[in-house]
Motif scaffolding. Structure first.
Motif, PDB file in Angstrom:
ATOM      1  N   ASN A 127     120.010  41.107  78.339  1.00 27.04           N
ATOM      2  CA  ASN A 127     120.765  41.840  79.359  1.00 27.04           C
ATOM      3  C   ASN A 127     121.248  43.192  78.837  1.00 27.04           C
ATOM      4  N   TYR A 128     121.184  44.176  79.713  1.00 25.55           N
ATOM      5  CA  TYR A 128     121.619  45.536  79.363  1.00 25.55           C
ATOM      6  C   TYR A 128     122.474  46.089  80.486  1.00 25.55           C
ATOM      7  N   GLU A 129     123.366  47.012  80.117  1.00 24.42           N
ATOM      8  CA  GLU A 129     124.174  47.712  81.113  1.00 24.42           C
ATOM      9  C   GLU A 129     123.883  49.207  81.020  1.00 24.42           C
ATOM     10  N   CYS A 130     123.701  49.822  82.181  1.00 23.09           N
ATOM     11  CA  CYS A 130     123.356  51.251  82.234  1.00 23.09           C
ATOM     12  C   CYS A 130     124.533  52.114  81.779  1.00 23.09           C
ATOM     13  N   GLN A 131     124.224  53.058  80.882  1.00 22.19           N
ATOM     14  CA  GLN A 131     125.255  53.926  80.304  1.00 22.19           C
ATOM     15  C   GLN A 131     125.226  55.332  80.896  1.00 22.19           C
ATOM     16  N   LEU A 132     124.078  55.684  81.483  1.00 15.99           N
ATOM     17  CA  LEU A 132     123.910  57.032  82.009  1.00 15.99           C
ATOM     18  C   LEU A 132     122.963  56.951  83.208  1.00 15.99           C
ATOM     19  N   ALA A 133     123.388  57.507  84.337  1.00 14.81           N
ATOM     20  CA  ALA A 133     122.567  57.434  85.550  1.00 14.81           C
ATOM     21  C   ALA A 133     121.201  58.066  85.305  1.00 14.81           C
ATOM     22  N   HIS A 134     120.153  57.367  85.729  1.00 19.81           N
ATOM     23  CA  HIS A 134     118.800  57.899  85.553  1.00 19.81           C
ATOM     24  C   HIS A 134     117.809  57.097  86.375  1.00 19.81           C
ATOM     25  N   THR A 135     116.633  57.664  86.578  1.00 19.02           N
ATOM     26  CA  THR A 135     115.532  56.927  87.186  1.00 19.02           C
ATOM     27  C   THR A 135     114.676  56.402  86.051  1.00 19.02           C
ATOM     28  N   ALA A 136     114.473  55.102  86.037  1.00 20.97           N
ATOM     29  CA  ALA A 136     113.743  54.471  84.935  1.00 20.97           C
ATOM     30  C   ALA A 136     112.279  54.883  84.938  1.00 20.97           C
ATOM     31  N   ILE A 137     111.745  55.124  83.756  1.00 15.41           N
ATOM     32  CA  ILE A 137     110.320  55.472  83.606  1.00 15.41           C
ATOM     33  C   ILE A 137     109.741  54.696  82.429  1.00 15.41           C
ATOM     34  N   SER A 138     108.424  54.589  82.442  1.00 16.15           N
ATOM     35  CA  SER A 138     107.722  53.971  81.321  1.00 16.15           C
ATOM     36  C   SER A 138     108.023  54.783  80.061  1.00 16.15           C
ATOM     37  N   GLY A 139     108.325  54.114  78.969  1.00 18.60           N
ATOM     38  CA  GLY A 139     108.706  54.802  77.736  1.00 18.60           C
ATOM     39  C   GLY A 139     110.218  54.847  77.542  1.00 18.60           C
ATOM     40  N   TRP A 140     110.948  54.564  78.618  1.00 17.56           N
ATOM     41  CA  TRP A 140     112.416  54.518  78.562  1.00 17.56           C
ATOM     42  C   TRP A 140     112.907  53.079  78.740  1.00 17.56           C
ATOM     43  N   GLU A 141     112.192  52.120  78.177  1.00 15.26           N
ATOM     44  CA  GLU A 141     112.609  50.729  78.294  1.00 15.26           C
ATOM     45  C   GLU A 141     113.957  50.573  77.584  1.00 15.26           C
ATOM     46  N   PRO A 142     114.807  49.688  78.102  1.00 17.56           N
ATOM     47  CA  PRO A 142     116.176  49.576  77.562  1.00 17.56           C
ATOM     48  C   PRO A 142     116.281  49.431  76.038  1.00 17.56           C
ATOM     49  N   PRO A 143     115.458  48.584  75.370  1.00 17.44           N
ATOM     50  CA  PRO A 143     115.666  48.453  73.923  1.00 17.44           C
ATOM     51  C   PRO A 143     115.400  49.760  73.167  1.00 17.44           C
ATOM     52  N   GLN A 146     120.440  73.154  91.212  1.00 17.47           N
ATOM     53  CA  GLN A 146     120.868  72.875  92.578  1.00 17.47           C
ATOM     54  C   GLN A 146     120.485  71.451  92.949  1.00 17.47           C
ATOM     55  N   ASN A 147     119.298  71.055  92.506  1.00 14.81           N
ATOM     56  CA  ASN A 147     118.773  69.728  92.820  1.00 14.81           C
ATOM     57  C   ASN A 147     119.489  68.664  91.982  1.00 14.81           C
ATOM     58  N   GLU A 148     120.129  67.737  92.686  1.00 11.49           N
ATOM     59  CA  GLU A 148     120.917  66.721  91.983  1.00 11.49           C
ATOM     60  C   GLU A 148     120.045  65.788  91.142  1.00 11.49           C
ATOM     61  N   GLU A 149     118.854  65.489  91.692  1.00 11.63           N
ATOM     62  CA  GLU A 149     117.935  64.619  90.942  1.00 11.63           C
ATOM     63  C   GLU A 149     117.501  65.286  89.640  1.00 11.63           C
TER      64      GLU A 149
END
Lengths: 284, 177
Positions: free
Chosen positions: A259-275, B56-59
Motif C-alpha cells: 500500500n502507498y499514499e500519494c504525496q504529490l498530485a500527479h497523473t500516473a505514467i509508466s516508469g513512475w510506479e510507486p516503489p 496557465q494550464n493547470e495540468e
C-alpha cells in the motif's frame, strides 16, 4: 592520465594491446552532423534562425515542434541505432528519425526550400561538427512519382550509393550519380558510426529537378486533432495503481500487494510506479 | 591485470582526477551515462520549476511539479552511485569533447522562458521539455542498450518509459491549447 596510460600499455602483452585498441574507442563518442549541401531541412531552418525562420516551411516546422530542434541541428540521431534504422524509425517519420524533438522536420509540404539539381553527378557535402572515423554513409533518393505532400516511407527510398569505412572531416564531399527524376524529391542520408558507437544520423535534403508535376498550392489546412476530454478518474480508495489515473495527495493505492499514499498530485505514467518514485508515493 | 583494468577505466571514463584510493569502479559507460544525465536532469528541473508561477494550464503545472520532484530523487540516486564508485559527479569539461559534449538545452532557453507568461509560456515550455525529455530517452536507451550495471540500466529503463509517457502528455496539452 598520459603517464598512467603509457605505464599500463607498457606492461601489456601484444595481444592485450590489441584488446585495448579495440576497447578504448568504444567510449560512447557522440558525433554530430548533417548534410549542408544540399542542405537538410534542419540545416536550412537553423541557418534561417530558430527564432526567426524566413521560409513558410521553417515557420511551420517551428510552430509544430518548437525551436530547440534547430539549435541542436547536428543531433538528428539515434544513439543506439546500430544499423536498425528501418526497425526503429516508423514510416512518415524518417526526417525526424522518429524523434518527437525533431517532429517539425516530418511536415508534408511542397514548399521546403529545395536545391535545384539535375540528373547525373552531384557533389554533396556533409557538415560534421564532431567528425568521427570509421563511419558508413548511405545515400538514397525518393522514387519516381513520390510527392512531398505524402509521408516519406522507407519503401519510397531508392538507394544511390554507400560509402563504407569513411573518415569524415568537418566538411566531407562525395559525388553521387543522381538518377532521372522530375519535380521535388528528397535525398536521404544515413551516417552510421561503426566503431565505438551505435549512433546513426539521418538527413532529409529537399531537391527540385524542375518540370514534372506542377507544384500544388500549399493548402494550409491546419488539421485540428480531435479534442480529447480528459476524464479525471477518481481512484477508488485502496484501488490498484494504474497509469493514466490522476491521483491527489492522500489517495491510497496498492501496487504489487503493497500500500502507498500519494504525496504529490500527479497523473500516473509508466516508469513512475510507486516503489520507484518516493517523491510521489509514501509506502504505508 | 588489476592495474591494467584500473588504467583502462581511467582512459575510458575520461581520465578524470578521480580519487586514486577508490577501489570500486563503475563500468565506464555507466559512469559516463550518469555524469551526462545529472546536469541534464538539473537543467530540466530548472526549467519545469518556472511553471509554478508562469504556467496557465493547470495540468501542465501539476506535471511540471511531479517532474521536478521525481527528477530530484533520481538525481540523488545517481549521485549516490557515482560517489560510491569514487567517481566525480560531473566529468571534467574537456573529457566529453570526443563524445560531442552534453546533450543540453540552450542555457539561454531558461532566460527566454523566464520572460514569458501564460499561454505563450506554456507553449514554449512544452516544446522545450518535449525536446529535453526526448534527449533523455536517447541517453537512456544508450544505457539500457550498452550499459553494464543492472541497477543503472533499470533506472535508465524507467527514464525511457516515464519520459516517453511525459512527451505523450505534453503533446496532448499542445494539441488542446
Amino acid at each position: 592520465m598520459k603517464t598512467r596510460t603509457r605505464l599500463a600499455l607498457a606492461s601489456l602483452s601484444a595481444t592485450t594491446a590489441v584488446v585495448v585498441a579495440f576497447i578504448v574507442p568504444t567510449t560512447p563518442a557522440i558525433a554530430h552532423g548533417t548534410m549542408s549541401d544540399p542542405a537538410s531541412r534542419v540545416y536550412t531552418c537553423k541557418n534561417e534562425g530558430p527564432e526567426t525562420p524566413k521560409s513558410d516551411a521553417c515557420k511551420a516546422a517551428v510552430a509544430a515542434g518548437g525551436t530547440q530542434a534547430y539549435y541542436d541541428w547536428n543531433e538528428v540521431s539515434l544513439l543506439e541505432a546500430g544499423g536498425r534504422h528501418r526497425q526503429l524509425i516508423p514510416d512518415g517519420k524518417l526526417c525526424s528519425a522518429g524523434r518527437d524533438k525533431y517532429r517539425g522536420l516530418d511536415l508534408q509540404r511542397a514548399d521546403w526550400p529545395a536545391k535545384r539539381v539535375s540528373p547525373g553527378p552531384l557533389t554533396v557535402t556533409y557538415h560534421a561538427s564532431a567528425p568521427h572515423s570509421n563511419s558508413n554513409f548511405e545515400f538514397y533518393i525518393t522514387r519516381d512519382g513520390w510527392s512531398p505532400t505524402q509521408p516519406l516511407r522507407w519503401s519510397d527510398l531508392v538507394h544511390i550509393q554507400t560509402f563504407n569505412g569513411q573518415n569524415p572531416s568537418t566538411f566531407t564531399n562525395w559525388t553521387l550519380n543522381i538518377p532521372n527524376r522530375s519535380g521535388r524529391h528528397i535525398i536521404y542520408s544515413i551516417w552510421q558510426r561503426v566503431v565505438g558507437s551505435n549512433e546513426a544520423f539521418y538527413t532529409c535534403s529537399d531537391v527540385d529537378f524542375g518540370g514534372g508535376t506542377t507544384t500544388p498550392p500549399t493548402t494550409t489546412t491546419t488539421t485540428r486533432p480531435p479534442v480529447t476530454t480528459t476524464t479525471t478518474t477518481q481512484p477508488p480508495v485502496g484501488g490498484t495503481w494504474a497509469a493514466g489515473t490522476t491521483y491527489s495527495v492522500g489517495n491510497r493505492v496498492t501496487y504489487n500487494g503493497v500500500n502507498y499514499e500519494c504525496q504529490l498530485a500527479h497523473t500516473a505514467i509508466s516508469g513512475w510506479e510507486p516503489p520507484a518514485t518516493p517523491a510521489l508515493w509514501r509506502r504505508l | 591485470m588489476r592495474f591494467f583494468l584500473l588504467a583502462l577505466a581511467f582512459v575510458v571514463s575520461g581520465c578524470a582526477a578521480t580519487q586514486p584510493d577508490a577501489v570500486l569502479r563503475g563500468d565506464p559507460l555507466d559512469v559516463m551515462f550518469l555524469q551526462m544525465m545529472l546536469p541534464h536532469h538539473q537543467q530540466g528541473v530548472e526549467m519545469v520549476a518556472l511553471a509554478r508561477d508562469r504556467a496557465q494550464n493547470e495540468e501542465l503545472r501539476m506535471l511540471a511539479a511531479a517532474i521536478a520532484q521525481t527528477q530530484a530523487t533520481e538525481a540523488e540516486t545517481m549521485k549516490g552511485w557515482l560517489t560510491s564508485w569514487g567517481e566525480p559527479l560531473t566529468a571534467p569539461p574537456d573529457s566529453h569533447t570526443g563524445h560531442g559534449g552534453m546533450r543540453q538545452s540552450d542555457p539561454e532557453e531558461v532566460a527566454r522562458l523566464t520572460a514569458l507568461r501564460g499561454a505563450e509560456f506554456d507553449q514554449r515550455l512544452l516544446n522545450v521539455m518535449i525536446a529535453h525529455q526526448d534527449d533523455a530517452v536517447q541517453m537512456a536507451r544508450w544505457e539500457t542498450g550498452s550499459g553494464a550495471n543492472p541497477e543503472v540500466k533499470d533506472l535508465a529503463d524507467r527514464i525511457d518509459k516515464s519520459r516517453t509517457a511525459q512527451i505523450g502528455m505534453m503533446k496532448k496539452f499542445l494539441d488542446r491549447a
